[in-house]
Structure formats: structure tokens, C-alpha cells
Write a protein that holds these residues in place. Structure first.
Motif, mmCIF file in Angstrom:
data_model
loop_
_atom_site.group_PDB
_atom_site.id
_atom_site.type_symbol
_atom_site.label_atom_id
_atom_site.label_comp_id
_atom_site.label_asym_id
_atom_site.label_seq_id
_atom_site.Cartn_x
_atom_site.Cartn_y
_atom_site.Cartn_z
ATOM 1 N N GLN A 95 56.385 -4.883 3.575
ATOM 2 C CA GLN A 95 55.719 -4.675 2.295
ATOM 3 C C GLN A 95 54.945 -3.368 2.244
ATOM 4 O OE1 GLN A 95 53.567 -8.315 2.470
ATOM 5 N NE2 GLN A 95 55.043 -9.472 1.269
ATOM 6 N N VAL A 96 54.251 -3.027 3.332
ATOM 7 C CA VAL A 96 53.397 -1.843 3.314
ATOM 8 C C VAL A 96 53.995 -0.660 4.062
ATOM 9 C CG1 VAL A 96 51.369 -3.317 3.183
ATOM 10 C CG2 VAL A 96 52.071 -2.426 5.397
ATOM 11 N N ARG A 97 55.155 -0.842 4.704
ATOM 12 C CA ARG A 97 55.737 0.220 5.532
ATOM 13 C C ARG A 97 55.864 1.555 4.792
ATOM 14 N NH1 ARG A 97 58.422 -0.043 10.200
ATOM 15 N NH2 ARG A 97 58.576 -2.312 10.031
ATOM 16 N N PRO A 98 56.377 1.600 3.570
ATOM 17 C CA PRO A 98 56.528 2.907 2.922
ATOM 18 C C PRO A 98 55.204 3.625 2.692
ATOM 19 C CG PRO A 98 57.874 1.252 1.819
ATOM 20 C CD PRO A 98 56.967 0.515 2.755
ATOM 21 N N THR A 99 54.113 2.881 2.592
ATOM 22 C CA THR A 99 52.821 3.506 2.316
ATOM 23 C C THR A 99 52.132 3.986 3.584
ATOM 24 O OG1 THR A 99 52.463 2.296 0.252
ATOM 25 C CG2 THR A 99 50.496 3.064 1.401
ATOM 26 N N VAL A 100 52.187 3.204 4.663
ATOM 27 C CA VAL A 100 51.429 3.558 5.864
ATOM 28 C C VAL A 100 52.258 4.270 6.926
ATOM 29 C CG1 VAL A 100 49.806 1.677 5.493
ATOM 30 C CG2 VAL A 100 51.787 1.308 6.975
ATOM 31 N N THR A 101 53.561 4.403 6.755
ATOM 32 C CA THR A 101 54.490 5.091 7.653
ATOM 33 C C THR A 101 54.741 4.292 8.931
ATOM 34 O OG1 THR A 101 53.078 6.464 9.090
ATOM 35 C CG2 THR A 101 53.482 7.258 6.843
ATOM 36 N N ASP A 102 55.824 4.662 9.620
ATOM 37 C CA ASP A 102 56.250 3.941 10.818
ATOM 38 C C ASP A 102 55.456 4.312 12.066
ATOM 39 O OD1 ASP A 102 58.262 2.307 9.790
ATOM 40 O OD2 ASP A 102 59.727 3.921 9.834
ATOM 41 N N GLU A 214 56.747 8.851 -4.762
ATOM 42 C CA GLU A 214 57.290 9.684 -3.699
ATOM 43 C C GLU A 214 56.601 11.045 -3.652
ATOM 44 O OE1 GLU A 214 59.117 8.877 -1.284
ATOM 45 O OE2 GLU A 214 59.583 6.839 -1.981
ATOM 46 N N ALA A 215 56.334 11.614 -4.813
ATOM 47 C CA ALA A 215 55.640 12.907 -4.833
ATOM 48 C C ALA A 215 54.224 12.763 -4.282
ATOM 49 C CB ALA A 215 55.604 13.463 -6.256
ATOM 50 N N ALA A 216 53.557 11.661 -4.635
ATOM 51 C CA ALA A 216 52.195 11.430 -4.123
ATOM 52 C C ALA A 216 52.213 11.261 -2.608
ATOM 53 C CB ALA A 216 51.604 10.189 -4.792
ATOM 54 N N LYS A 217 53.225 10.572 -2.097
ATOM 55 C CA LYS A 217 53.318 10.370 -0.645
ATOM 56 C C LYS A 217 53.517 11.705 0.076
ATOM 57 C CE LYS A 217 55.787 7.737 2.892
ATOM 58 N NZ LYS A 217 56.831 6.723 3.161
ATOM 59 N N THR A 218 54.378 12.533 -0.482
ATOM 60 C CA THR A 218 54.611 13.852 0.114
ATOM 61 C C THR A 218 53.327 14.672 0.132
ATOM 62 O OG1 THR A 218 56.925 13.862 -0.595
ATOM 63 C CG2 THR A 218 55.929 15.994 -0.091
ATOM 64 N N ARG A 219 52.591 14.647 -0.988
ATOM 65 C CA ARG A 219 51.332 15.406 -1.049
ATOM 66 C C ARG A 219 50.291 14.827 -0.112
ATOM 67 N NH1 ARG A 219 52.267 15.034 -6.712
ATOM 68 N NH2 ARG A 219 50.742 13.334 -6.789
ATOM 69 N N TYR A 220 50.166 13.493 -0.128
ATOM 70 C CA TYR A 220 49.089 12.846 0.620
ATOM 71 C C TYR A 220 49.218 13.122 2.116
ATOM 72 C CZ TYR A 220 46.029 9.223 2.501
ATOM 73 O OH TYR A 220 45.047 8.559 3.191
ATOM 74 N N TYR A 221 50.363 12.802 2.689
ATOM 75 C CA TYR A 221 50.522 13.019 4.125
ATOM 76 C C TYR A 221 50.706 14.496 4.450
ATOM 77 C CZ TYR A 221 50.595 8.014 4.869
ATOM 78 O OH TYR A 221 50.222 6.689 4.936
ATOM 79 N N GLY A 222 51.214 15.276 3.470
ATOM 80 C CA GLY A 222 51.372 16.701 3.698
ATOM 81 C C GLY A 222 50.050 17.414 3.929
#
Length: 467
Positions: A95-102, A214-222
């Protein structure tokens, strides 16, 4: 309770499954099992009721599938500690994998890569205690800065206000500075994506992420990757944040892995810590003597240079934090599933059986706690923290065993520093002392409708506060 026809239909179709587990107590299932018990009611309240009515192990049915609700400390110890390798976390991993990464150990499989990821987590290193001890000053400075802004505002919803305060404070401990507003917005958008998956009644492949996810994820972890690379190029001599400390102590760590761990750490702490603060101030409003004692101790702390040693001596502040975690824990449901058919509580459970582990009942068990529904920080003085340490049978707000939250020590330092810093400079006035409505967000209890304001205190010296 399901009617006679509904119970009969369940037994007709699933009686054989029920017979195999007949030694366990539990409510009568209907054609949909016991799903109706959970409709419109917080699941932790249902689990606590089962504990009161049926004891430490309750058999319930989610449609045709059995599940156990565990309120027995010894059985919980088996699942989370002594036999932990036999049990995986529930479907929260996917459930949370895409948000918190592997890269985080939070969602790693118990029997596969969890141990390796835990060993490489910066917060699990031998030096992490020294890093943590250095955070009291930065935390106090960040919280003071946030409070100055809150003092200028009128009545507000305390949950989002303290959530942002917590986000900013943790940013200082992790990367050495506050993050810009867009970073917080991306953080919340990613959290909403995971929350939608946690709450979904559909298979995850049918759950859409919020627009722009997806854009937010790229920015956030970037942004964390940029900070890691910049810090590696130009180290900060003596930097006290986790990023600087990790690059000094673990220079071989991959840049992207470290960036993912730093970004994911916010999800482990922001919602749970801010919820605990809301609960603490809500309870203090109903306990004026406890609030006055906290303010007096906080005034004394404010006059001393911030340090780990000074914070450790603030026993009442610590007691308030512990009591808030006991009576209103932010995380009240932990899930596990057996990886293979296994025997537990006297019966053989099929692989994949859902185990619901709740602390709601055990944190208020009248057989263990005196006046369990009363907010009484004094229960933690004079040996109270030794009698019921974090992660013990009747007190596990951060979980139990090796898979308990790796950031629990940071959470405790933050909570105590926040309580002391806020109480020294302001009174948090809560509009209502009635029980607040509780929702669920990102696996954490979400206080709703807790409004109030921050009222500046007159400047009081330590001598005046005790004299």
C-alpha cells in the motif's frame, strides 16, 4: 449481531473453515463474516471491545477469511518478537511502497532483506545516539521559530498546525534546515496517495494516485538527492544533521539510497509525532495542575543551554510525553500475517491469515493500570518508566520487538523538546475538552476538530516559577 438466517448461511458455506478454529472465542459471523462490526467505527475501538468481551485472542471473519485480534501480551510477544521471522507485516507494504520507496526497512520483507536494510539505516548505527543527543538545540530553535508564527494567528486547527511544525523540526534534524513550502506540499500529496491505497476496498491496481503524484515524487526525493550530492562535494565541518553525520560515518552509502532514507523518514515521524502533540495538549487542557507543572519545568529548562543532559533531567516533561503516548497512541493497529501455515494460540492458522494487534485495550487495561482512562503523568514517576518501558506488554506505542520503529528515540527527543519549548513560551488553549473525533490517515490516528490557539506566556524566570 447477524440474524439467524445470516449466521446460517455463513455456516452453510464456510462451516468447515470455522470448525478448524472452533477453539477460539469471538462474535458470531454472518454471511459477510464480522465486517459489519467495523463499519463506521474506528478499528482500534472494535479491537479494544473484543479484548474486553472475548479476552486476549478473538476470532473474527472478514467475509470467508479468518482473522485474529490479539490483545494478549504473551501472544503478541510471540508474533512480534520471539517468532517474528514466521510473520510478515500485512499488506501495508504494498500500500505504501510507492510513497516510501524500496530502500527503507519499514516495508522490507521480514524473511528476506529486512535485516540488511535495518543494519544500514543511519538511525540504527552505534553512533546514532551521539547524533540524537546533538539534536536538542536545533529542535528547540526550529520549534521556537514555528511558535513565533503561530502566536500571531487566531484560532486554528491544531492538527495541521502541529503537523507543519513537526515537519520543519524533523527537517532540521535530518538535513540541517527547513524545507521550502513546495517540498511540504509534495510530501502531503505523496502521503495522500498512500492513504488512498491503505483505505481502498478495491485491489490496488484499481486505485489511482492523485493528480501530479509522479511529478511530486520526482521532486520530493530529488531534492534530497541534490542535498546529498552537494554535501558530499562540500561537507559541512561538524554538521549535526543526520545527512552530515551519515556522510562522515558511512561514506560508502549510495547517494540515492541515503536520499530515499532521508525523505522516507518524514513519513515515519511527522503524522505520529504531531498527532501525539495534539493529544497531549488536549489532555493537558483537562488537567490544569499537570499543565501548570509542565509550564514551570519548561520555564526552568528555557533558561538553561539546550542539551541532552538537561532534557533527560526534565522528568515531568518526559512523563507527559509517555502519558500522551499511553492514553492516545498515534498508531493503534499493527498487522501481521503468517508466511506459512503455523500454530498460534492453540490453533493452526492458514498462511496469510490477518493478525490485528492493537494497543488500544492494553494501554487502558484496568487489570494493569490504575485509573486507566485518566490522564495522569505522575504514574510514570518513581520507577514508572522502568515498570512499563517502551515496547513492553502493556505499552508499545511504537510497536514491539526488532521491527519497532527505528526512529522511536528521535520521536521521544522531539516530543519532549516540543512540549518543553511550547509550554515555556505559550499556553496551548484548546477550544473543547470533549473527546475529539478520530479519523485515520496514512495508518495513523488523525485528530479532527481540535481547534485552539497559542497564547503567549509572560516571561517567567525559573526562580519565579518555583518561588
Amino acid at each position: 449481531m447477524p440474524n439467524l438466517l445470516s449466521r446460517g448461511l455463513f455456516n452453510l458455506f464456510f462451516g468447515a473453515r470455522r470448525k478448524a478454529l472452533q477453539g477460539l472465542p469471538g462474535p458470531q459471523p454472518g454471511v459477510l463474516g464480522n465486517v459489519g462490526d467495523f463499519l463506521g467505527v474506528p478499528p482500534w475501538d472494535v479491537c479494544a471491545r473484543y479484548g474486553r468481551e472475548y479476552g486476549g485472542v478473538t476470532l473474527v471473519w472478514m467475509g470467508p477469511s479468518p482473522a485474529l485480534v490479539l490483545n494478549d501480551p504473551s501472544v503478541i510477544e510471540e508474533v512480534m518478537e520471539t517468532r517474528r521471522l514466521e510473520f510478515e507485516k500485512g499488506n501495508v507494504n504494498e500500500q505504501v511502497r510507492p510513497t516510501v520507496t524500496d530502500d527503507t526497512s519499514f516495508i522490507a520483507k521480514q524473511g528476506e532483506d529486512w535485516a540488511g536494510k535495518r543494519r544500514t539505516d543511519p538511525m540504527a548505527q552505534p553512533w546514532s545516539g551521539d547524533w540524537l543527543a546533538a539534536q536538542v538545540g536545533p529542535l528547540r530553535a526550529s520549534i521556537t521559530r514555528s511558535l513565533e508564527a503561530l502566536l500571531t494567528q487566531g484560532p486554528l486547527d491544531l492538527t495541521p498546525a502541529l503537523r507543519r511544525l513537526t515537519f520543519d523540526a524533523l527537517a532540521v534534524t535530518l538535513v540541517g534546515e527547513h524545507l521550502p513550502d513546495p517540498a511540504y506540499d509534495d510530501f502531503m500529496l505523496l502521503a495522500k496517495g498512500a492513504d488512498a491505497r491503505i483505505k481502498a476496498n478495491l485491489p490496488l491496481r484499481f486505485v489511482r494516485f492523485p493528480k501530479g503524484y509522479e511529478a511530486a515524487k520526482t521532486r520530493y526525493y530529488g531534492q534530497f538527492l541534490e542535498r546529498v550530492r552537494a554535501a558530499r562535494r562540500t561537507p559541512t565541518p561538524g554538521g549535526q544533521d543526520l545527512l552530515s553525520w551519515t556522510l562522515r560515518e558511512m561514506p560508502e552509502m549510495d547517494d540515492q539510497v541515503l536520499a530515499h532514507l532521508l525523505g522516507s523518514s518524514f513519513y515515519g515521524g511527522v503524522f505520529s509525532c504531531s498527532t501525539t502533540l495534539v493529544g497531549a495538549f488536549h489532555q493537558l487542557q483537562k488537567s490544569p495542575d499537570a499543565e501548570a507543572r509542565l509550564a514551570a519545568e519548561a520555564a526552568a529548562l528555557a533558561e538553561a543551554p539546550p542539551s541532552w543532559e538537561v532534557l533527560r533531567g526534565a522528568r515531568w516533561t518526559e512523563a507527559v510525553a509517555y502519558e500522551a503516548l499511553r492514553i492516545l497512541p498515534a498508531v493503534r493497529i499493527f498487522t501481521r500475517t503468517p508466511s506459512a501455515d503455523t500454530k498460534l494460540a492453540g490453533v493452526t492458522l492458514p498462511a496469510g491469515t490477518t493478525l490485528l494487534i492493537s494497543n488500544q485495550h492494553l494501554h487502558r487495561d484496568p487489570a494493569h493500570w490504575t485509573a486507566p482512562d485518566t490522564f495522569d503523568p505522575s504514574r510514570w514517576l518513581d520507577g514508572g518508566t522502568a515498570r512499563d518501558p517502551l515496547g513492553s506488554g502493556h505499552f508499545f506505542p511504537f510497536g514491539r520487538g526488532p521491527r519497532a520503529c527505528v526512529a522511536a528515540p528521535l520521536a521521544m527527543v522531539f516530543l519532549q523538546t516540543a512540549l518543553a519549548t511550547l509550554a515555556a513560551r505559550a499556553r496551548v488553549h484548546v477550544d473543547s475538552t470533549e473527546p475529539f473525533e478520530e479519523d485515520f490517515f496514512f495508518g495513523v490516528v488523525l485528530p479532527k476538530g481540535v481547534t485552539g490557539k497559542f497564547v503567549a506566556r509572560p516571561v517567567v524566570t525559573a526562580r519565579q516559577s518555583v518561588g
